[in-house]
Design an enzyme around this catalytic site. Structure first.
Site, PDB file in Angstrom:
ATOM      1  N   TRP A  47       0.820  -1.216   0.000  1.00 37.33           N
ATOM      2  CA  TRP A  47       0.000   0.000   0.000  1.00 37.33           C
ATOM      3  C   TRP A  47       0.854   1.267   0.000  1.00 37.33           C
ATOM      4  O   TRP A  47       1.869   1.350   0.697  1.00 37.33           O
ATOM      5  CB  TRP A  47      -0.884   0.008   1.246  1.00 37.33           C
ATOM      6  N   ASN A  50       0.237   5.690   0.299  1.00 31.26           N
ATOM      7  CA  ASN A  50      -0.531   6.940   0.232  1.00 31.26           C
ATOM      8  C   ASN A  50       0.413   8.131   0.279  1.00 31.26           C
ATOM      9  O   ASN A  50       1.372   8.167  -0.478  1.00 31.26           O
ATOM     10  CB  ASN A  50      -1.706   6.979   1.214  1.00 31.26           C
ATOM     11  N   ASP A  51       0.182   9.130   1.085  1.00 32.85           N
ATOM     12  CA  ASP A  51       0.801  10.454   0.971  1.00 32.85           C
ATOM     13  C   ASP A  51       2.298  10.454   0.622  1.00 32.85           C
ATOM     14  O   ASP A  51       3.080   9.709   1.217  1.00 32.85           O
ATOM     15  CB  ASP A  51       0.674  11.215   2.294  1.00 32.85           C
ATOM     16  N   GLN A  75       3.920   7.150   2.535  1.00 38.66           N
ATOM     17  CA  GLN A  75       3.212   6.344   3.513  1.00 38.66           C
ATOM     18  C   GLN A  75       3.041   4.940   2.944  1.00 38.66           C
ATOM     19  O   GLN A  75       2.567   4.767   1.816  1.00 38.66           O
ATOM     20  CB  GLN A  75       1.862   6.980   3.827  1.00 38.66           C
ATOM     21  N   SER A 106       2.865  10.952   8.075  1.00 35.21           N
ATOM     22  CA  SER A 106       3.478  11.812   7.060  1.00 35.21           C
ATOM     23  C   SER A 106       4.417  12.860   7.640  1.00 35.21           C
ATOM     24  O   SER A 106       4.275  13.292   8.788  1.00 35.21           O
ATOM     25  CB  SER A 106       2.389  12.500   6.237  1.00 35.21           C
ATOM     26  N   ASP A 166       1.630  15.721  10.142  1.00 36.54           N
ATOM     27  CA  ASP A 166       2.122  16.042   8.800  1.00 36.54           C
ATOM     28  C   ASP A 166       3.030  17.266   8.776  1.00 36.54           C
ATOM     29  O   ASP A 166       2.778  18.228   8.048  1.00 36.54           O
ATOM     30  CB  ASP A 166       0.956  16.237   7.822  1.00 36.54           C
TER      31      ASP A 166
END
Length: 493
Positions: free
Chosen positions: A36, A38-39, A55, A99, A168
């Protein structure tokens, strides 16, 4: 000292990635090594290469306890995977390394700053994740977490700040050599804001001010902030959750927001002058920027939408890819985005047509493919009678297609993937109100196997969409309701 948790993740990804065929990945967009993604995190130029972390859950193609994946590139298009950079192996980040960002220290080391997550059981028995900011320092491959972590905690928050929505961090170096860092946060009502912290060395931090606040305008919690100077303006980028539409400018759900303004020299406050969406398509979130060695401000985002993630098949070995890196500028007070110039080095097999006038549906010899850079200019074939609709259909065969359409009277561009093979009632269409006169429009469409990015009028608007149509669907056709004259140049990539 590499922990066993990190060692296990590195060993797993090195073995598991062998099952992913190269042709099942995008051609020039970064996808996750395995599992997986993400960001984007830690987007930076270090030791002669662009570093991009992300991520990462190597063990499944679904979101779970976050690591930091890592890749490097010399041209922002060809990426080489490096070992997992961070794993949740300390008490303060045992439930996830969320993040963050990166900067080069004066001694040449690469500093990562990220959100460490530790779950807390509340008095009522519920569980919440406390979020704190942490740092790690390394050589571009291996990173050691700072013994003084976390460097920012709930004790550094302004009054009313949520310790459960504090994440973040985006670090930047000031002209005097000190550091600033913007962090996403919200108040007790989950109203988003961006907090600014300052530091002399990147390790000891102090709260400076609330840099920008939502005031219940754009969604709720503000994630993934960024703050930088661009063409004489100051720019704040955030990704608000739970947005409500405002005409055609924002869409429901998790979106992107750009605030353009200036710093008041007397008060030091950020004064907003303009706000806009960053991407008007379906799949774009959590963008982060870096400054290239030649002075370009380059942005990259996660090319996905949270609301479509649940339809991801558990059998898929990888899920998640990044957008094409984009060069940013400001023109007439508006954020402009263009594909990085390096993509022109990939162009081959040029095919061009001039003054093609047509109605209904046409196909053109040499115009097809799933890795394509295509520029179109359209105008009415008859200036006395402007056409009603124009469309480009791509990733097309007898059953499937994704399309971009334009209605000149309404000045609306629409992306539509409802015929791209999905069997789920997820988001399939998005619309954008664009600038146009007399039915004239410029489009640049970049396709890469599983995605399309449409740049309107030299980057005034961008619409991004992912599509997992079978690769044999490689047709491209053009439709006109009324008479359209079109110029087109197309390259394979």
């Amino acid at each position: 000292m590499i922990s066993q948790v990190l060692r296990d993740a590195r060993k797993y990804e090195e073995t598991a990635e062998k099952a992913v065929a190269a042709e099942s990945r995008p051609g020039f967009h970064l996808s996750t090594r395995i599992g997986w993604m993400n960001d984007p995190n830690g987007f930076s130029f270090y030791n002669g290469e662009y570093h991009l972390f992300y991520q990462y859950n190597p063990y499944s193609s679904h979101w779970d306890t976050m690591h930091w994946g890592h890749a490097v590139s010399s041209d922002l298009l060809h990426w080489r995977y490096l070992p997992v950079a961070l794993a949740p192996d300390m008490d303060y980040d045992k439930d996830g390394c969320f993040s963050g960002s990166a900067v080069t220290l004066p001694d040449g080391r690469h500093m990562l700053i990220y959100t460490g997550v530790e779950k807390e059981i509340r008095p009522d028995g519920s569980t919440c994740a406390i979020q704190r900011q942490c740092v790690a320092v390394g050589d571009g491959i291996d990173y050691e977490k700072y013994q003084g972590n976390p460097v920012l905690t709930e004790n550094n928050l302004p009054e009313g700040g949520s310790k459960y929505d504090f994440r973040d961090p985006k670090i930047f170096q000031k002209t005097d050599g000190s550091y600033g860092c913007v962090v996403g946060n919200c108040d007790k009502d989950r109203d988003g804001r961006v907090l600014l912290f300052t530091s002399r060395d990147g390790f000891s931090w102090n709260f400076d001010r609330i840099l920008a606040a939502n005031h219940e305008r754009f969604g709720k919690m503000w994630e993934c902030p960024d703050f930088f100077e661009l063409d004489g303006k100051q720019v704040v980028i955030v990704s608000p959750q739970e947005m409500m539409p405002q005409g055609f400018e924002y869409h429901n759900g998790n979106g992107t927001l750009c605030l353009i303004g200036k710093m008041d020299e007397t008060t030091g406050e950020f004064v907003e002058e303009h706000n806009q969406s960053i991407d008007y398509g379906i799949d774009f979130y959590a963008p982060q920027t870096t400054l290239a060695p030649d002075g370009r401000r380059i942005m990259i985002g996660w090319m996905q939408n949270w609301d479509t993630c649940p339809v991801n098949s558990p059998e898929r070995l990888w899920f998640g890819q990044m957008s094409l890196p984009r060069e940013l500028s400001i023109k007439d007070g508006r954020l402009i985005q263009k594909p990085v110039k390096e993509i022109e080095n990939l162009r081959r097999n040029k095919v061009s047509y001039k003054n093609i006038t047509f109605t209904d549906v046409i196909q053109l010899d040499g115009i097809k493919g799933r890795k394509v850079d295509m520029e179109l200019s359209i105008q009415p074939g008859n200036e006395q009678q402007i056409y009603h609709k124009f469309a480009v259909r791509f990733a097309q065969d007898g059953n499937y297609q994704t399309s971009v359409s334009f209605r000149p009277y309404e000045k609306i561009v629409k992306i539509d993937r409802k015929f791209s093979g999905s069997r789920q009632a997820v988001i399939h269409q998005r619309r954008s109100l664009v600038r146009t006169e007399g039915g004239k429009l410029k489009l640049r469409i970049i396709l890469d196997r599983f995605s399309a990015e449409i740049f309107v009028n030299d980057g005034e608007h961008v619409l991004t969409v992912t599509m997992y149509t079978n690769q044999t669907a490689d047709g491209i056709s053009f439709f006109a309701d009324g008479e359209v004259t079109m110029d087109i140049v197309k390259y394979d990539l």
